[in-house]
Design a protein around this motif. Structure first.
Motif, mmCIF file in Angstrom:
data_model
loop_
_atom_site.group_PDB
_atom_site.id
_atom_site.type_symbol
_atom_site.label_atom_id
_atom_site.label_comp_id
_atom_site.label_asym_id
_atom_site.label_seq_id
_atom_site.Cartn_x
_atom_site.Cartn_y
_atom_site.Cartn_z
ATOM 1 N N GLU A 486 0.830 -1.211 0.000
ATOM 2 C CA GLU A 486 0.000 0.000 0.000
ATOM 3 C C GLU A 486 0.857 1.251 0.000
ATOM 4 O OE1 GLU A 486 -3.429 2.325 -0.020
ATOM 5 O OE2 GLU A 486 -3.088 0.181 -0.413
ATOM 6 N N ASP A 487 1.928 1.246 0.823
ATOM 7 C CA ASP A 487 2.832 2.398 0.864
ATOM 8 C C ASP A 487 3.519 2.595 -0.473
ATOM 9 O OD1 ASP A 487 2.119 2.761 3.461
ATOM 10 O OD2 ASP A 487 3.904 1.786 4.310
ATOM 11 N N ASP A 488 3.931 1.475 -1.096
ATOM 12 C CA ASP A 488 4.594 1.574 -2.398
ATOM 13 C C ASP A 488 3.655 2.143 -3.449
ATOM 14 O OD1 ASP A 488 6.834 0.546 -1.270
ATOM 15 O OD2 ASP A 488 6.550 -1.503 -2.005
ATOM 16 N N ARG A 489 2.401 1.705 -3.397
ATOM 17 C CA ARG A 489 1.440 2.212 -4.373
ATOM 18 C C ARG A 489 1.251 3.722 -4.226
ATOM 19 N NH1 ARG A 489 -3.599 3.671 -4.576
ATOM 20 N NH2 ARG A 489 -3.944 3.243 -2.366
ATOM 21 N N ARG A 490 1.109 4.163 -2.967
ATOM 22 C CA ARG A 490 0.953 5.602 -2.735
ATOM 23 C C ARG A 490 2.203 6.358 -3.148
ATOM 24 N NH1 ARG A 490 -1.731 5.460 3.341
ATOM 25 N NH2 ARG A 490 -3.735 4.499 2.734
ATOM 26 N N ALA A 491 3.360 5.785 -2.831
ATOM 27 C CA ALA A 491 4.617 6.447 -3.199
ATOM 28 C C ALA A 491 4.751 6.552 -4.709
ATOM 29 C CB ALA A 491 5.808 5.690 -2.605
ATOM 30 N N ASP A 492 4.362 5.491 -5.427
ATOM 31 C CA ASP A 492 4.431 5.523 -6.886
ATOM 32 C C ASP A 492 3.501 6.586 -7.455
ATOM 33 O OD1 ASP A 492 6.262 3.498 -6.846
ATOM 34 O OD2 ASP A 492 4.808 1.896 -7.235
ATOM 35 N N GLU A 493 2.287 6.687 -6.879
ATOM 36 C CA GLU A 493 1.353 7.706 -7.361
ATOM 37 C C GLU A 493 1.882 9.104 -7.107
ATOM 38 O OE1 GLU A 493 -2.286 6.911 -5.403
ATOM 39 O OE2 GLU A 493 -2.776 5.123 -6.600
ATOM 40 N N GLU A 494 2.443 9.325 -5.913
ATOM 41 C CA GLU A 494 2.991 10.645 -5.596
ATOM 42 C C GLU A 494 4.168 10.986 -6.501
ATOM 43 O OE1 GLU A 494 3.963 10.549 -1.497
ATOM 44 O OE2 GLU A 494 1.875 10.573 -0.800
ATOM 45 N N SER A 496 4.718 9.786 -9.484
ATOM 46 C CA SER A 496 4.211 10.020 -10.834
ATOM 47 C C SER A 496 3.668 11.437 -10.979
ATOM 48 C CB SER A 496 3.125 9.000 -11.159
ATOM 49 O OG SER A 496 2.587 9.238 -12.430
ATOM 50 N N GLU A 497 2.924 11.894 -9.953
ATOM 51 C CA GLU A 497 2.429 13.274 -9.986
ATOM 52 C C GLU A 497 3.573 14.269 -9.973
ATOM 53 O OE1 GLU A 497 -0.228 13.729 -6.755
ATOM 54 O OE2 GLU A 497 -1.725 12.316 -7.518
ATOM 55 N N TYR A 498 4.599 13.960 -9.163
ATOM 56 C CA TYR A 498 5.755 14.856 -9.111
ATOM 57 C C TYR A 498 6.450 14.932 -10.469
ATOM 58 C CZ TYR A 498 10.625 16.151 -8.367
ATOM 59 O OH TYR A 498 11.854 16.717 -8.486
ATOM 60 N N GLU A 499 6.607 13.774 -11.125
ATOM 61 C CA GLU A 499 7.277 13.763 -12.427
ATOM 62 C C GLU A 499 6.511 14.603 -13.443
ATOM 63 O OE1 GLU A 499 7.754 9.592 -13.382
ATOM 64 O OE2 GLU A 499 9.926 9.809 -13.197
ATOM 65 N N LYS A 500 5.172 14.471 -13.439
ATOM 66 C CA LYS A 500 4.378 15.251 -14.379
ATOM 67 C C LYS A 500 4.518 16.744 -14.103
ATOM 68 C CE LYS A 500 0.892 11.617 -15.048
ATOM 69 N NZ LYS A 500 -0.528 11.235 -14.826
ATOM 70 N N ALA A 501 4.442 17.112 -12.818
ATOM 71 C CA ALA A 501 4.577 18.530 -12.463
ATOM 72 C C ALA A 501 5.955 19.057 -12.802
ATOM 73 C CB ALA A 501 4.290 18.720 -10.968
ATOM 74 N N HIS A 502 6.979 18.238 -12.549
ATOM 75 C CA HIS A 502 8.355 18.673 -12.839
ATOM 76 C C HIS A 502 8.568 18.827 -14.335
ATOM 77 C CE1 HIS A 502 12.732 18.041 -13.492
ATOM 78 N NE2 HIS A 502 12.829 18.794 -12.420
ATOM 79 N N GLU A 503 8.025 17.887 -15.119
ATOM 80 C CA GLU A 503 8.177 17.979 -16.572
ATOM 81 C C GLU A 503 7.478 19.226 -17.108
ATOM 82 O OE1 GLU A 503 7.187 15.316 -20.571
ATOM 83 O OE2 GLU A 503 6.719 14.555 -18.579
ATOM 84 N N LYS A 504 6.283 19.509 -16.565
ATOM 85 C CA LYS A 504 5.557 20.710 -16.995
ATOM 86 C C LYS A 504 6.318 21.965 -16.605
ATOM 87 C CE LYS A 504 0.997 22.875 -16.721
ATOM 88 N NZ LYS A 504 -0.352 22.793 -16.126
ATOM 89 N N PHE A 505 6.926 21.963 -15.405
ATOM 90 C CA PHE A 505 7.680 23.129 -14.946
ATOM 91 C C PHE A 505 8.907 23.362 -15.817
ATOM 92 C CE2 PHE A 505 11.180 24.753 -12.318
ATOM 93 C CZ PHE A 505 10.645 25.971 -11.947
#
Length: 650
Positions: A486-494, A496-505
């Motif tokens: 469960e922790d890994d799943r949440r970490a992966d989702e977070e 993934s969101e960070y990567e998208k935000a960083h790429e957009k930035f």
């Protein structure tokens, strides 16, 4: 079929599909001092899509002044090559540039170029530097990008086992048109090489860097088509454009690059500038007075415009409809409208005010407005050279493409020639890997010594490692698998969101990045101040609560306390039974609520009385609630009683 997006993927050498990524680790803080003392300690990571290059002159017979003169001669030779091959070349974002600098007591040339989506720009730089190394035999050149030693990545299929990412840094050099690699010393544990150590080896033992023909052939295979490939990277198209836009692009055709990028990376704020009803300003480039002119693009720029699905707003949409009614080809009409939108946003948006192209375009507009210059006439525009290139490189025969992927291509081609060559090379490398008979369960060639974790002293240690115990491992796995998954799943989702935000930035312009960073700093400071204020309020609340408890103001059941004092031997259970007997069966819960409220009020009054007219928590608390306590009636009666006692008897 349209191949506007896929073509870049086949042209680009920096994709994971046809090369193995070599990444660089960021040095720790403990190593920062050592790195800063090393000669030329450059950042371990570059921004996305940036290639960096350094040129050293290494000759023990030259003085410091002579080294500088050689480097200046290298700069002049580079300018000569540019004038020869790049008269009509358009760079995707930045041009090649070499600056003469002095670092740690030595002169050198250093530069970097942001090539954006056009990997052809990166290989053009490699071609120029390699060609200049033939003339300057004492020049030693390093070139690397975001992925690290990308020349080795191109030659990944021919690399020996020892030349892995952990030791590759600062070992790859270009000299006298060759690719030279500094080999590992004969030692059990290979160590990475610093730039200072590499320069020392080259200076003291120039024969030590070795040439590996197979690696060199693979690393430079993309340069086989140069210099012809330089002109093949361009694409010309005749388009209907407003006369003012045609004048701007004729003045400097390279403006098309920032224009396309501005449109390609558009944002809601930029799009407002295209709507006069929202921007409350007249358009700098109104979509009117169209003339047919030839526009020069790179293939990547043209594909970027062609591949964008966009519905133009208001006046631009009306202009598009008029062009289509005038029998203009739909793709050309759409590209024209996109160019108008791009140049409008580039010239008006404050984010681009620091761009050289934006400043120059606004100066040209000022010249037109002041009368220092005039727009070209139809006769002048007709005299401009026009060129229309074939667009077959945008189309693809997917059946032939599938056959190429299977290694059964007929050679008839499926699109762009460079894309075909790159795909064939990729398929050849993949087939060679699959057909490697030496590859076993551990991969081709087995495990490399650098892949083995030999840092532990498992053989000689006298203590027992819990991680080595099968029982402990099984027990730990049973307890933590559910939670960890469960922790890994949440970490992966977070992440993934960070990567998208960083790429957009990272895709934002530099000025907009700076604004966002300033806002983030202000927000962090505000949150920190609010947190400190909350902590102060919490401390004050705890102090007030402790003082109220001390005065009994928060004791909501004084009867129970008195009963406990009067009957210390009675247990809690017995008290409950006694209470059940004494209370009538029809006792209501409302009585308890009223008793609690009454007790609270009584305790507050007692606490206020205990202040003896002085300031205290009860008075302060009630004052904050807007309540004013009346004088204590008991005290008044006592004072009256005392007065009567003192009266003389008759």
């Amino acid at each position: 079929m349209n191949f506007s997006r896929t073509i870049r993927h086949l042209q680009a050498p920096a994709l994971n599909n046809n090369k193995i990524r070599i990444t660089m680790e960021i040095p720790s803080q403990d190593d920062s001092k050592e790195l800063s003392e090393d000669f030329g300690a450059f950042p371990r990571r570059l921004p996305e899509d940036v290639v960096e290059y350094i040129v050293f002159i290494i000759d023990s017979n030259l003085s410091d002044t002579q080294v500088r003169e050689r480097l200046q001669a290298f700069q002049r030779a580079l300018n000569t090559l540019e004038n020869k091959f790049l008269k009509e070349y358009i760079w995707q974002r930045e041009v090649i540039k070499l600056g003469l600098i002095r670092e740690h007591g030595r002169w050198l040339l250093k530069g970097s170029t942001n090539y954006g989506d056009s990997v052809a720009d990166e290989w053009l730089i490699v071609y120029f530097l390699r060609e200049l190394s033939k003339e300057f035999k004492d020049a030693w050149i390093r070139i690397y990008d975001t992925d690290g030693e990308f020349l080795l990545i191109e030659a990944a299929n021919a690399l020996p086992n020892w030349l892995n990412p952990e030791v590759a840094d600062n070992r790859v050099w270009i000299n006298t048109h060759r690719l030279l690699i500094i080999p590992l010393p004969k030692q059990e544990h290979p160590q990475p090489l610093s730039q200072l150590e590499a320069l020392t080896i080259i200076r003291e033992t120039p024969a030590r860097p070795q040439r590996y023909p197979k690696i060199e052939k693979e690393a430079f295979h993309r340069l086989n088509g140069y210099p012809t490939a330089i002109s093949e990277n361009q694409h010309h198209a005749t388009l209907p454009l407003p006369r003012k836009v045609a004048y701007i692009l004729h003045h400097n055709p390279s403006y098309i690059s920032p224009i396309v990028e501005t449109f390609y990376l558009r944002d809601p704020l930029s799009l407002r500038l295209l709507q006069p009803e929202k921007s409350k300003a007249q358009a700098l480039f109104p979509p009117e007075d169209f003339v047919d002119v030839s526009v020069r693009f790179t293939k990547v720029l043209y594909a970027q415009l062609l591949g964008q699905n966009w519905s133009p707003p208001t006046t631009l949409g009306e202009a598009l409809e008029k062009l289509l009614k005038n029998k203009v080809q739909s793709e050309k009409a759409e590209i024209s409208i996109k160019i108008i939108a791009g140049i409008e946003m580039l010239a008006r948006h404050s984010v681009f005010s620091d761009k050289k192209a934006a400043r120059e375009i606004n100066l040209l507009l000022e010249d037109l407005e002041s009368g220092d210059d005039i727009l070209p006439s139809d006769a002048e525009i007709a005299a401009w050279p026009q060129r229309e290139d074939d667009e077959s490189w945008l189309n693809i025969d997917y059946e032939e493409f599938e056959r190429e992927l299977a290694g059964k291509g007929s050679g008839t081609g499926f699109g762009d020639k460079n894309a075909q060559d790159n795909l064939k090379k990729m398929v050849e490398r993949f087939n060679a890997f699959i057909e490697d008979d030496k590859a076993g369960i551990d991969g081709a060639g087995g495990l490399d010594p650098m892949d083995v974790d030999d840092d532990s002293d498992a053989e000689n240690r006298t203590w027992e490692d819990p991680e080595d115990s099968d029982e402990e491992k099984g027990k730990f796995k049973e307890e933590s698998d559910g939670e960890n998954s469960e922790d890994d799943r949440r970490a992966d989702e977070e992440f993934s969101e960070y990567e998208k935000a960083h790429e957009k930035f990272m895709m934002l312009p530099a000025a907009e990045k700076a604004l966002l960073l300033d806002e983030a700093r202000e927000l962090a400071i505000t949150e920190e101040a609010e947190q400190e204020e909350d902590e102060e309020i919490q401390k004050l609340s705890e102090m007030m609560e402790a003082e109220l408890f001390g005065h009994g103001a928060l004791d909501l059941d004084p009867k129970a306390a008195k009963s406990a004092k009067a009957n210390p031997g009675v247990s809690t259970k017995d008290k409950g039974k006694a209470k059940a007997v004494e209370e009538p069966e029809d006792s209501d819960d409302d009585d308890d609520i009223l008793d609690d409220d009454y007790n609270l009020a009584q305790n507050m009054l007692k606490a206020f009385k205990g202040q003896a007219g002085m300031a205290g928590p009860a008075g302060n608390l009630m004052g904050m609630m807007g309540l004013q306590f009346p004088p204590d009636a008991d005290d008044e009666h006592k004072q009256i009683g005392k007065g009567k006692g003192k009266a003389p008897t008759q």
